[in-house]
Design an enzyme around this catalytic site. Structure first.
Site, PDB file in Angstrom:
ATOM      1  N   GLY A  65       3.708   9.563   8.509  1.00  0.00           N
ATOM      2  CA  GLY A  65       4.537   8.631   9.262  1.00  0.00           C
ATOM      3  C   GLY A  65       5.977   9.107   9.240  1.00  0.00           C
ATOM      4  N   GLY A 114      -0.291   9.251   7.127  1.00  0.00           N
ATOM      5  CA  GLY A 114      -0.566   8.484   8.340  1.00  0.00           C
ATOM      6  C   GLY A 114      -1.652   9.092   9.215  1.00  0.00           C
ATOM      7  N   GLU A 137       1.592  11.161  -1.054  1.00  0.00           N
ATOM      8  CA  GLU A 137       2.711  10.214  -1.202  1.00  0.00           C
ATOM      9  C   GLU A 137       3.368  10.228  -2.582  1.00  0.00           C
ATOM     10  OE1 GLU A 137      -0.144   9.543   0.291  1.00  0.00           O
ATOM     11  OE2 GLU A 137       0.288   8.694   2.265  1.00  0.00           O
ATOM     12  N   ASP A 145      -1.372   4.915   1.249  1.00  0.00           N
ATOM     13  CA  ASP A 145      -1.525   3.687   2.036  1.00  0.00           C
ATOM     14  C   ASP A 145      -2.451   3.926   3.232  1.00  0.00           C
ATOM     15  OD1 ASP A 145       0.291   5.254   3.474  1.00  0.00           O
ATOM     16  OD2 ASP A 145       1.507   3.562   4.119  1.00  0.00           O
TER      17      ASP A 145
HETATM   18  C1  QUE Z   1       4.597  13.659   1.033  1.00  0.00           C
HETATM   19  C2  QUE Z   1       4.447  12.735   2.018  1.00  0.00           C
HETATM   20  C3  QUE Z   1       4.856  12.987   3.333  1.00  0.00           C
HETATM   21  C4  QUE Z   1       5.435  14.227   3.608  1.00  0.00           C
HETATM   22  C5  QUE Z   1       5.576  15.170   2.607  1.00  0.00           C
HETATM   23  C6  QUE Z   1       5.158  14.879   1.332  1.00  0.00           C
HETATM   24  C7  QUE Z   1       4.715  12.034   4.399  1.00  0.00           C
HETATM   25  C8  QUE Z   1       5.214  12.397   5.676  1.00  0.00           C
HETATM   26  C9  QUE Z   1       5.777  13.662   5.884  1.00  0.00           C
HETATM   27  C10 QUE Z   1       6.347  14.129   7.114  1.00  0.00           C
HETATM   28  C11 QUE Z   1       6.187  15.457   7.517  1.00  0.00           C
HETATM   29  C12 QUE Z   1       6.779  15.938   8.662  1.00  0.00           C
HETATM   30  C13 QUE Z   1       7.573  15.112   9.427  1.00  0.00           C
HETATM   31  C14 QUE Z   1       7.744  13.779   9.035  1.00  0.00           C
HETATM   32  C15 QUE Z   1       7.149  13.304   7.893  1.00  0.00           C
HETATM   33  O1  QUE Z   1       5.852  14.537   4.853  1.00  0.00           O
HETATM   34  O2  QUE Z   1       4.184  10.919   4.192  1.00  0.00           O
HETATM   35  O3  QUE Z   1       8.538  12.981   9.793  1.00  0.00           O
HETATM   36  O4  QUE Z   1       8.215  15.572  10.547  1.00  0.00           O
HETATM   37  O5  QUE Z   1       5.131  11.500   6.672  1.00  0.00           O
HETATM   38  O6  QUE Z   1       5.304  15.784   0.334  1.00  0.00           O
HETATM   39  O7  QUE Z   1       3.902  11.543   1.749  1.00  0.00           O
END
Ligand code: QUE
Length: 375
Positions: A65, A114, A137, A145
């Site tokens: 997400g 997500g 997460e 989640d």
């Molecule tokens: C742990 C996470 C997430 C993560 C990296 C982690 C996560 C998540 C993103 C993510 C990746 C690329 C994007 C962005 C979000 O990275 O939940 O907006 O462009 O959404 O180590 O939980």
């Protein structure tokens, strides 16, 4: 309508494609709302017999997400916009879980956070040689989640707690073995699979069966006994002590991984999965056999819609509390904003987290703030 979601109807098949490749299709509120709108429209259209969900381009199905936006909301408006994002995202997860037509999710690349939340509720979950699955997460101080409490608590042995605590990445073969995927196809067969489903939407299962190939050996099969042994307890302190007491290379590596994650995330995840397991032990319906491949869970557990809604209600409480904890802003800073990968967790050790603290995180929200499925 979101420019980051492509939607088409081909014959009697609805096709949703995630199209935000520069962010590995990480879901924004705009994308979540667009998917809700399209899925609700197709649900009420008898001409739509099946739904395909994939990604338009790039190396990822969906990385998660838009947690950077959630972090900004926490720092700037007290988290209202962040909570609104999770409320709608979980609404989408529940809509897919209860969808009255077959849904096929193509996990052809990074499928994390997500992305797991929109792939797991699908009737058919296709893994490939490109699949990279994780609930990471713990690295950002959130918790697993999007229904992870439901899915992880139904995996064989202690694989669920292992995935939640370590954020371990599974490949496509491991996803199939664990039951997270229902089919394993070579990625160069996906275009044919989609074309054949569009031509014959009542034959989805047969088409995917016919195009399935034997995956390579799942590494996870070799580690399952170790995972069950070292991750046996629902107490984080016990798991850390078991790993500390062992001088094998594997235990040392997993211990180092756990020491890099948010202690609060890990404690919340263990309790979340244990409580979800207790709820469904009254009526066990395994997602997966672990060893035996159970395949495509016909009926997509739709009779459990109320139980899944209960899971999402609980996870929304956790999300509302966890994004307000310092570990969330700090974890997103370390991984996605400054990218120094050097988060300073608070509390820094599990001993600093009391049961009273956890009780407050799991407590119901004020009445009007609780999550409920889409009307
Ligand atoms: C742990 C996470 C997430 C993560 C990296 C982690 C996560 C998540 C993103 C993510 C990746 C690329 C994007 C962005 C979000 O990275 O939940 O907006 O462009 O959404 O180590 O939980």
């Amino acid at each position: 309508m979101s420019e980051n979601i492509h939607h088409h109807i081909h014959g009697s098949v609805g096709h949703l494609s995630l199209a935000r490749p520069r962010a590995i299709n990480a879901l924004t509120l705009d994308m979540v709302e667009a998917m809700q709108r399209v899925l609700l429209e197709w649900r009420d259209d008898p001409a739509v017999q099946a739904v395909l969900i994939d990604h338009a381009e790039g190396r990822g199905f969906c990385a998660g997400g838009d947690v950077a936006a959630v972090r900004r909301s926490v720092l700037e408006d007290g988290g209202a916009a962040g909570r609104a994002f999770f409320r709608e995202e979980y609404g989408l997860n529940h809509l897919l879980f209860t969808y009255p037509r077959p849904v096929v999710a193509f996990m052809d690349g990074i499928t994390m956070g997500g992305g797991v939340g929109i792939a797991m509720p699908a009737t058919f979950r296709v893994a490939t040689e490109n699949t990279l699955f994780a609930m990471p997460e713990g690295a950002i101080g959130l918790f697993p989640d999007v229904g992870a409490g439901w899915y992880l608590s139904r995996l064989a042995g202690r694989i669920g707690p292992f995935l939640a605590l370590t954020g371990a990445r599974l490949d496509g073969a491991e996803c199939l073995w664990a039951g997270l995927a229902t089919h394993y196809l070579p990625s160069d067969a996906l275009a044919q699979a989609k074309a054949r489903i569009i031509a014959a939407p009542d034959a989805v299962a047969t088409i995917l069966d016919e195009l399935s190939v034997q995956p390579p050996e799942a590494r996870l099969t070799r580690n399952a006994d170790k995972i069950d042994h070292f991750f046996a307890s629902d107490r984080l302190e016990d798991i850390l002590a078991a790993l500390e007491a062992d001088d094998s290379k594997w235990a040392g590596k997993e211990l180092a991984t756990l020491r890099s994650k948010s202690p609060l995330t890990m404690k919340v995840a263990l309790r979340q999965i244990a409580e979800a397991r207790r709820r469904h032990e009254l009526d066990p319906r395994p997602l997966a056999g672990g060893v035996e491949q159970t395949g495509r869970d016909p009926g997509i557990r739709r009779d459990d819609a109320a139980a899944f809604a209960e899971e999402m209600r609980i996870e929304y409480r956790l999300a509302a509390r966890m994004i307000a904890e310092p570990d969330f802003a700090e974890g997103v800073r370390a991984v996605l904003v400054d990218k120094d990968n050097a988060p300073r967790w608070n509390p820094a050790t599990p001993e600093g987290i009391s049961e009273v603290k956890l009780d407050a995180i799991f407590a119901p929200l004020p009445h009007g703030d609780e999550w409920a499925p889409l009307a």
